[in-house]
Design a protein around this motif. Structure first.
Motif, mmCIF file in Angstrom:
data_model
loop_
_atom_site.group_PDB
_atom_site.id
_atom_site.type_symbol
_atom_site.label_atom_id
_atom_site.label_comp_id
_atom_site.label_asym_id
_atom_site.label_seq_id
_atom_site.Cartn_x
_atom_site.Cartn_y
_atom_site.Cartn_z
ATOM 1 N N SER A 1 5.258 60.061 22.460
ATOM 2 C CA SER A 1 6.040 59.468 23.542
ATOM 3 C C SER A 1 7.120 60.422 24.021
ATOM 4 O O SER A 1 7.358 60.569 25.227
ATOM 5 N N ASN A 2 7.781 61.092 23.070
ATOM 6 C CA ASN A 2 8.829 62.046 23.443
ATOM 7 C C ASN A 2 8.260 63.207 24.237
ATOM 8 O O ASN A 2 8.861 63.675 25.212
ATOM 9 N N ASN A 3 7.094 63.692 23.814
ATOM 10 C CA ASN A 3 6.459 64.799 24.537
ATOM 11 C C ASN A 3 6.104 64.388 25.958
ATOM 12 O O ASN A 3 6.243 65.164 26.900
ATOM 13 N N THR A 4 5.609 63.138 26.119
ATOM 14 C CA THR A 4 5.256 62.644 27.450
ATOM 15 C C THR A 4 6.496 62.506 28.322
ATOM 16 O O THR A 4 6.490 62.871 29.504
ATOM 17 N N THR A 5 7.577 61.990 27.748
ATOM 18 C CA THR A 5 8.808 61.799 28.501
ATOM 19 C C THR A 5 9.391 63.120 28.967
ATOM 20 O O THR A 5 9.944 63.214 30.064
ATOM 21 N N LEU A 6 9.248 64.171 28.169
ATOM 22 C CA LEU A 6 9.774 65.483 28.539
ATOM 23 C C LEU A 6 9.124 66.024 29.809
ATOM 24 O O LEU A 6 9.718 66.850 30.502
ATOM 25 N N SER A 7 7.931 65.526 30.126
ATOM 26 C CA SER A 7 7.237 65.997 31.326
ATOM 27 C C SER A 7 7.948 65.561 32.602
ATOM 28 O O SER A 7 7.670 66.088 33.678
ATOM 29 N N TYR A 8 8.871 64.585 32.504
ATOM 30 C CA TYR A 8 9.626 64.144 33.672
ATOM 31 C C TYR A 8 10.664 65.183 34.110
ATOM 32 O O TYR A 8 11.095 65.181 35.265
ATOM 33 N N ILE A 9 11.103 66.028 33.193
ATOM 34 C CA ILE A 9 12.166 66.981 33.516
ATOM 35 C C ILE A 9 11.712 67.909 34.643
ATOM 36 O O ILE A 9 10.646 68.506 34.592
ATOM 37 N N GLY A 10 12.547 68.023 35.654
ATOM 38 C CA GLY A 10 12.236 68.858 36.801
ATOM 39 C C GLY A 10 11.523 68.116 37.915
ATOM 40 O O GLY A 10 11.305 68.671 38.998
ATOM 41 N N GLU A 11 11.173 66.839 37.662
ATOM 42 C CA GLU A 11 10.457 66.047 38.667
ATOM 43 C C GLU A 11 11.426 65.159 39.442
ATOM 44 O O GLU A 11 12.477 64.775 38.944
ATOM 45 N N GLU A 12 11.042 64.823 40.667
ATOM 46 C CA GLU A 12 11.800 63.858 41.443
ATOM 47 C C GLU A 12 11.164 62.490 41.238
ATOM 48 O O GLU A 12 9.953 62.342 41.366
ATOM 49 N N PRO B 1 22.568 60.077 41.690
ATOM 50 C CA PRO B 1 23.565 61.142 41.609
ATOM 51 C C PRO B 1 23.606 61.986 42.878
ATOM 52 O O PRO B 1 22.636 62.039 43.635
ATOM 53 N N SER B 2 24.737 62.619 43.098
ATOM 54 C CA SER B 2 24.839 63.625 44.144
ATOM 55 C C SER B 2 24.257 64.910 43.584
ATOM 56 O O SER B 2 24.770 65.463 42.609
ATOM 57 N N GLN B 3 23.149 65.372 44.167
ATOM 58 C CA GLN B 3 22.478 66.574 43.687
ATOM 59 C C GLN B 3 22.226 67.526 44.851
ATOM 60 O O GLN B 3 21.665 67.129 45.876
ATOM 61 N N LYS C 1 18.388 39.143 51.856
ATOM 62 C CA LYS C 1 18.254 39.948 50.648
ATOM 63 C C LYS C 1 17.689 41.320 51.006
ATOM 64 O O LYS C 1 17.060 41.501 52.055
ATOM 65 N N ASN C 2 17.896 42.271 50.120
ATOM 66 C CA ASN C 2 17.403 43.625 50.364
ATOM 67 C C ASN C 2 16.905 44.253 49.078
ATOM 68 O O ASN C 2 17.225 43.780 47.976
ATOM 69 N N ASN C 3 16.126 45.280 49.209
ATOM 70 C CA ASN C 3 15.609 46.031 48.069
ATOM 71 C C ASN C 3 16.035 47.496 48.203
ATOM 72 O O ASN C 3 15.863 48.090 49.268
ATOM 73 N N VAL C 4 16.592 48.030 47.130
ATOM 74 C CA VAL C 4 17.064 49.415 47.144
ATOM 75 C C VAL C 4 16.463 50.170 45.966
ATOM 76 O O VAL C 4 16.421 49.657 44.845
ATOM 77 N N THR C 5 15.988 51.381 46.219
ATOM 78 C CA THR C 5 15.555 52.278 45.148
ATOM 79 C C THR C 5 16.257 53.611 45.344
ATOM 80 O O THR C 5 16.714 53.937 46.441
ATOM 81 N N SER C 6 16.352 54.359 44.277
ATOM 82 C CA SER C 6 17.017 55.662 44.316
ATOM 83 C C SER C 6 16.015 56.775 44.062
ATOM 84 O O SER C 6 14.992 56.577 43.396
ATOM 85 N N ASN C 7 16.324 57.946 44.592
ATOM 86 C CA ASN C 7 15.531 59.140 44.320
ATOM 87 C C ASN C 7 16.422 60.183 43.675
ATOM 88 O O ASN C 7 17.521 60.454 44.164
ATOM 89 N N ALA C 8 15.954 60.725 42.569
ATOM 90 C CA ALA C 8 16.764 61.696 41.840
ATOM 91 C C ALA C 8 15.874 62.700 41.128
ATOM 92 O O ALA C 8 14.721 62.415 40.809
ATOM 93 N N SER C 9 16.416 63.872 40.875
ATOM 94 C CA SER C 9 15.704 64.904 40.126
ATOM 95 C C SER C 9 16.113 64.817 38.660
ATOM 96 O O SER C 9 17.304 64.898 38.327
ATOM 97 N N ILE C 10 15.145 64.643 37.797
ATOM 98 C CA ILE C 10 15.414 64.460 36.365
ATOM 99 C C ILE C 10 15.729 65.800 35.705
ATOM 100 O O ILE C 10 15.014 66.788 35.889
ATOM 101 N N ASP C 11 16.812 65.809 34.901
ATOM 102 C CA ASP C 11 17.199 67.049 34.231
ATOM 103 C C ASP C 11 17.339 66.908 32.718
ATOM 104 O O ASP C 11 17.693 67.859 32.033
#
Length: 236
Positions: free
Chosen positions: A93-104, A113-115, A188-198
């Motif tokens: 699971s940890n190895n799979t989660t690490l694959s998120y790093i560098g992805e949006e 975050p402000s990036q 009502k409204n729906n909000v999602t965020s976009n961020a780069s994982i580090d």
């Protein structure tokens, strides 16, 4: 927004010992099981040593005690096997989660975050809006930006230029939307965020992906992708 899904990354250091604590608990359980096994054997031998030669232990009772001992041993073995399996699953699971790093990623949260001088969200309104107001708050709840939003149907991108707001890189920002229809009814409204994982960190309840000073629960990640090209970008 679920406030539990967003954590300040200053808390990461406190979670570094979680793995050690879990391992200690596992070892303690194994030691307890071994102690029960030893105590059972001692009790059985004591019974044999002190039984009346003229009235020895009943065969059925003897078989029943051996059966209980066998069940105890199987439980200890099963516990050990489950521990090994759990360790393998955790590592995988940890190895799979690490694959998120560098992805949006797109996240079910209105905090991002402000990036690189920008903060990104997507939003949609439930119903036919006549007026939409977008308000951006900093980590202290102070308004740093406000503007009209799009009233048309569909999902809209909103990118805020943060380069002139005096924010630190990675500082969290929250988007709040107030939408009303022609009869002044709140929509009502729906909000999602976009961020780069580090970064990535875990505790005993969840796995978190970090983006600047914001931590997202892995369960809140909707997709690993940039915003769809058919949405309507909006900048102040």
């Amino acid at each position: 927004m679920d406030s539990l899904s967003v954590l300040n990354t200053q808390n990461i250091a406190a979670s570094n010992n979680v793995g050690v604590s879990q391992q200690t608990a596992t070892e303690r359980a194994s030691e307890d099981a071994e102690k029960q096994k030893t105590d059972f054997l001692k009790l059985l031998l004591t019974q044999l040593e002190n039984q009346n030669p003229l009235d020895p232990m009943d065969t059925d009772e003897w078989a029943a005690q051996l059966t209980r001992f066998s069940i105890l041993e199987q439980g200890i073995t099963t516990n050990a096997n489950l521990t090994v399996t759990n360790d393998l699953l955790t590592k995988n699971s940890n190895n799979t989660t690490l694959s998120y790093i560098g992805e949006e990623v797109e996240v079910s949260s209105n905090t991002t975050p402000s990036q690189s001088g920008a903060a990104k969200w997507s939003y949609s309104i439930n119903g036919t809006a006549a007026d939409v107001k977008l308000t951006v708050l900093d980590k202290n709840g102070t308004i740093v930006h406000t503007q009209d939003g799009l009233i048309s149907a569909g999902v809209h991108d909103f990118t805020l230029d943060t380069s002139t707001l005096g924010l630190s890189e990675g500082e969290p920002l929250e988007l709040v939307i107030a939408a009303r229809d022609a009869s002044d009814k709140v929509l009502k409204n729906n909000v999602t965020s976009n961020a780069s994982i580090d970064g990535v960190w875990t505790n005993d309840t969840s796995t978190y992906l970090t983006a600047g000073a914001v931590s997202y629960r892995i369960e809140d990640i909707l997709k690993v992708a940039k915003l769809a090209q058919n949405t309507q970008p909006q900048t102040p």
